[in-house]
Every structure is written in structure tokens, then in C-alpha cells.
Design a protein around this motif. Structure first.
Motif, mmCIF file in Angstrom:
data_model
loop_
_atom_site.group_PDB
_atom_site.id
_atom_site.type_symbol
_atom_site.label_atom_id
_atom_site.label_comp_id
_atom_site.label_asym_id
_atom_site.label_seq_id
_atom_site.Cartn_x
_atom_site.Cartn_y
_atom_site.Cartn_z
ATOM 1 N N SER A 1 0.836 -1.201 0.000
ATOM 2 C CA SER A 1 0.000 0.000 0.000
ATOM 3 C C SER A 1 0.875 1.257 0.000
ATOM 4 O O SER A 1 0.604 2.218 -0.731
ATOM 5 C CB SER A 1 -0.924 -0.008 1.218
ATOM 6 O OG SER A 1 -1.640 1.201 1.298
ATOM 7 N N ASN A 2 1.920 1.241 0.801
ATOM 8 C CA ASN A 2 2.854 2.366 0.852
ATOM 9 C C ASN A 2 3.523 2.567 -0.508
ATOM 10 O O ASN A 2 3.678 3.696 -0.990
ATOM 11 C CB ASN A 2 3.903 2.130 1.944
ATOM 12 C CG ASN A 2 4.771 3.340 2.163
ATOM 13 O OD1 ASN A 2 4.333 4.458 2.010
ATOM 14 N ND2 ASN A 2 6.013 3.099 2.551
ATOM 15 N N GLN B 1 1.091 4.103 -2.893
ATOM 16 C CA GLN B 1 0.864 5.511 -2.567
ATOM 17 C C GLN B 1 2.006 6.377 -3.108
ATOM 18 O O GLN B 1 1.767 7.439 -3.696
ATOM 19 C CB GLN B 1 0.740 5.689 -1.052
ATOM 20 C CG GLN B 1 0.364 7.092 -0.641
ATOM 21 C CD GLN B 1 0.164 7.210 0.869
ATOM 22 O OE1 GLN B 1 0.489 6.293 1.609
ATOM 23 N NE2 GLN B 1 -0.355 8.328 1.294
ATOM 24 N N SER C 1 1.725 6.556 -6.859
ATOM 25 C CA SER C 1 0.615 7.443 -7.201
ATOM 26 C C SER C 1 1.038 8.903 -7.088
ATOM 27 O O SER C 1 0.703 9.730 -7.946
ATOM 28 C CB SER C 1 -0.573 7.161 -6.287
ATOM 29 O OG SER C 1 -1.579 8.113 -6.479
#
Length: 85
Positions: free
Chosen positions: A21-22, A25, A28
């Protein structure tokens, strides 16, 4: 036994998902910055194009006004010549 395996593997899965997830992110954020940079470059290019078009339009208007004035002078000269005859 199954719960022991789940309890042993579960935290590692959570850690892996948190790391992923990190990673997503950060990726992104990089893509967002890149997109904003490209948009900024596009608007700068369009601004330059509009400036060039405005300069061209202004010079065209100036030329038309000069030609109108020249035609007015010629027409007045012709009218003056006709009235002298």
C-alpha cells in the motif's frame, strides 16, 4: 493447528499489504506530480501559441488599417482630381 498457522502467517500478510500500500501511494504521488508537470508544460505551450496568434492578429489589423488609410487617401486624390476637371 490451523489457528496457529493463521496467527503465524497473518501478521506477515498484514505487513506485506501495508508495504505494498505504501509503495502504491508513493507511485501514485510520482504519477500525480508527473501529470501536473505535463499539464503545466501544455498550458505554457498553449500560452505561447496564443501570444504568437495575438501578435499576428494585431499586426494584421495594423496592416488592414494602413491599407484602409492608403485607399482613403487615393480615393480622396481621385475625387479631388475629378472635381478639378
Amino acid at each position: 493447528m490451523i489457528w496457529t498457522i493463521i496467527n503465524a502467517v497473518g501478521p506477515w500478510i498484514v505487513i506485506a499489504l501495508a508495504l505494498y500500500s505504501n509503495h502504491l501511494q508513493k507511485k501514485s504521488q510520482r504519477l500525480s506530480k508527473q501529470a501536473l508537470k505535463e499539464i503545466d508544460e501544455y498550458y505554457k505551450t498553449m500560452s505561447n501559441a496564443f501570444d504568437a496568434q495575438t501578435k499576428f492578429n494585431n499586426s494584421t489589423v495594423d496592416n488592414i488599417e494602413r491599407h484602409e488609410e492608403a485607399l482613403r487617401i487615393i480615393a480622396n486624390y481621385i475625387k479631388a482630381g475629378e472635381s478639378n476637371v
